[in-house]
Write a protein that holds these residues in place. Structure first.
Motif, mmCIF file in Angstrom:
data_model
loop_
_atom_site.group_PDB
_atom_site.id
_atom_site.type_symbol
_atom_site.label_atom_id
_atom_site.label_comp_id
_atom_site.label_asym_id
_atom_site.label_seq_id
_atom_site.Cartn_x
_atom_site.Cartn_y
_atom_site.Cartn_z
ATOM 1 N N LYS A 92 -17.556 -1.588 -1.012
ATOM 2 C CA LYS A 92 -16.597 -2.491 -1.650
ATOM 3 C C LYS A 92 -15.198 -2.353 -1.053
ATOM 4 N N ASP A 93 -14.922 -1.211 -0.496
ATOM 5 C CA ASP A 93 -13.598 -0.927 0.070
ATOM 6 C C ASP A 93 -13.744 -0.829 1.587
ATOM 7 N N GLN A 152 -21.401 3.968 -5.983
ATOM 8 C CA GLN A 152 -20.841 5.154 -6.635
ATOM 9 C C GLN A 152 -21.484 6.435 -6.088
ATOM 10 N N THR A 153 -22.777 6.391 -5.810
ATOM 11 C CA THR A 153 -23.435 7.545 -5.195
ATOM 12 C C THR A 153 -22.906 7.755 -3.782
ATOM 13 N N PHE A 154 -22.740 6.675 -3.050
ATOM 14 C CA PHE A 154 -22.207 6.755 -1.688
ATOM 15 C C PHE A 154 -20.835 7.428 -1.686
ATOM 16 N N LEU A 155 -19.955 7.015 -2.581
ATOM 17 C CA LEU A 155 -18.615 7.601 -2.650
ATOM 18 C C LEU A 155 -18.662 9.062 -3.081
ATOM 19 N N ALA A 156 -19.571 9.389 -3.991
ATOM 20 C CA ALA A 156 -19.687 10.775 -4.444
ATOM 21 C C ALA A 156 -20.133 11.683 -3.299
ATOM 22 N N VAL A 157 -21.085 11.208 -2.499
ATOM 23 C CA VAL A 157 -21.529 11.995 -1.344
ATOM 24 C C VAL A 157 -20.417 12.084 -0.315
ATOM 25 N N TYR A 202 -9.135 9.679 -5.210
ATOM 26 C CA TYR A 202 -8.259 8.745 -5.932
ATOM 27 C C TYR A 202 -8.948 7.395 -6.095
ATOM 28 N N LEU A 203 -9.638 6.949 -5.055
ATOM 29 C CA LEU A 203 -10.363 5.684 -5.111
ATOM 30 C C LEU A 203 -11.418 5.717 -6.202
ATOM 31 N N ARG A 204 -12.168 6.794 -6.267
ATOM 32 C CA ARG A 204 -13.226 6.905 -7.268
ATOM 33 C C ARG A 204 -12.667 6.860 -8.693
ATOM 34 N N THR A 205 -11.507 7.477 -8.877
ATOM 35 C CA THR A 205 -10.916 7.527 -10.215
ATOM 36 C C THR A 205 -10.185 6.245 -10.573
ATOM 37 N N SER A 206 -9.344 5.763 -9.675
ATOM 38 C CA SER A 206 -8.490 4.613 -9.983
ATOM 39 C C SER A 206 -9.251 3.300 -10.080
ATOM 40 N N LYS A 207 -10.318 3.152 -9.295
ATOM 41 C CA LYS A 207 -11.044 1.893 -9.287
ATOM 42 C C LYS A 207 -12.393 1.944 -9.994
ATOM 43 N N TYR A 208 -12.982 3.152 -10.073
ATOM 44 C CA TYR A 208 -14.365 3.210 -10.553
ATOM 45 C C TYR A 208 -14.574 4.175 -11.718
#
Length: 292
Positions: A92-93, A152-157, A202-208
């Motif tokens: 998405k980003d 979300q899994t992709f960003l977490a990894v 920050y991306l994970r928290t602010s957007k997701y």
């Protein structure tokens, strides 16, 4: 890309390597004076020529093996971001993930050129037994099975990879204390890795809506703040992320804005802890990657 860890490993198989490159240190130091970005761009290009001149011709098979090991790790990272971008509708980003992907692919190109210039044969993706970003040990059905279908899994990894990278770079600093040139450049790279980690957090928290801060925030009972117990090892190690003693000083006893003492969260967040090379390898192999 841990160029300085590479040099450390080469010295293990060739104790005279440091002496071989000694006459060229001033040139590298002058290169770094142009600023961090120029230095980081120039050092990989110079690496192959440095090895070629250091050995007069081709490098030894042991040295080539060390460089190919580093290249294997860079192939892992580059492939992760490439596959993520190639997965239809996943990312998405796009701008930020593309930026990181370009960095990792450039690292692969730099190391490939260095190995070739040193007279070796660089490994390619075809030399890997498997790359499994689900952490399934080559079966692609591991705990992160939806890594390329669930953003979300992709960003977490990605977050875990970046956090681990920061700790890995710090793990090399102590080996460079006697060489200001390499130490300065290593710390510059460490800072870039930290910014990447912070941005993804920050991306994970602010957007997701993830419950993580832009920095690792540990507790007294848990070093891992991601909420994903499967990656506890990435935040553990001989000196885990929830360590609160620095230089023999118990940070919890120091006054802070919170009061007369300091909390574990604040004390541990103020410092990143190192991972050794062996600890990093234990995390990645065989869950994520293995060679043929």
């Amino acid at each position: 890309m841990n160029l300085f860890g590479i040099i450390e490993e080469i010295e293990k198989v060739d104790p005279e390597f440091n002496d071989r490159i000694s006459p060229r240190r001033d040139a590298i130091k002058n290169m770094s004076s142009f600023g961090t970005k120029v230095a980081l761009a120039a050092i990989p290009f110079a690496l192959g020529d440095l090895f070629k001149k250091a050995y007069g011709a081709a490098a030894s098979s042991d040295v080539i093996a060390v460089l190919n090991f580093a290249l294997t790790l860079e192939l892992l990272e580059a492939t992760f971001y490439n596959d993520g971008l190639a997965a239809s509708g996943l990312v998405k980003d796009t701008a930020y993930i593309t930026y990181i992907s370009n960095d990792e692919n450039n690292h692969v190109k730099f190391l490939t050129s260095a190995i070739t210039a040193a007279g070796g044969t660089p490994v390619t993706a075809n030399d890997l037994a498997y790359v499994d970003f689900t952490a399934g040990g080559g079966k692609n059905n591991g705990p992160f099975a939806d890594v390329f279908t669930n953003y979300q899994t992709f960003l977490a990894v990605a977050e875990t990879f970046e956090d681990t990278g920061v700790r890995a770079y710090k793990g090399q600093a102590g080996n460079l204390l006697g060489n200001q040139t390499y130490l300065t450049a290593a710390l510059a790279i460490h800072a870039v890795e930290a910014r990447h980690a912070s941005a993804i957090r920050y991306l994970r928290t602010s957007k997701y809506g993830a419950s993580v801060t832009p920095w690792i925030t540990s507790s007294a009972t848990a070093s891992n703040d991601t909420g994903i117990s499967l990656v506890d090892a990435n935040y553990g190690g001989a000196t885990p992320e929830n360590n609160t003693t620095q230089g023999g000083v118990n940070l919890l006893t120091l006054p802070s804005l919170e009061g007369s003492t300091t909390s574990v969260a604040v004390a541990s967040a103020a410092f990143d802890e190192a991972l050794t090379q062996a600890e990093v390898l234990a995390i990645l192999v065989p869950a994520f990657v293995n060679t043929k």
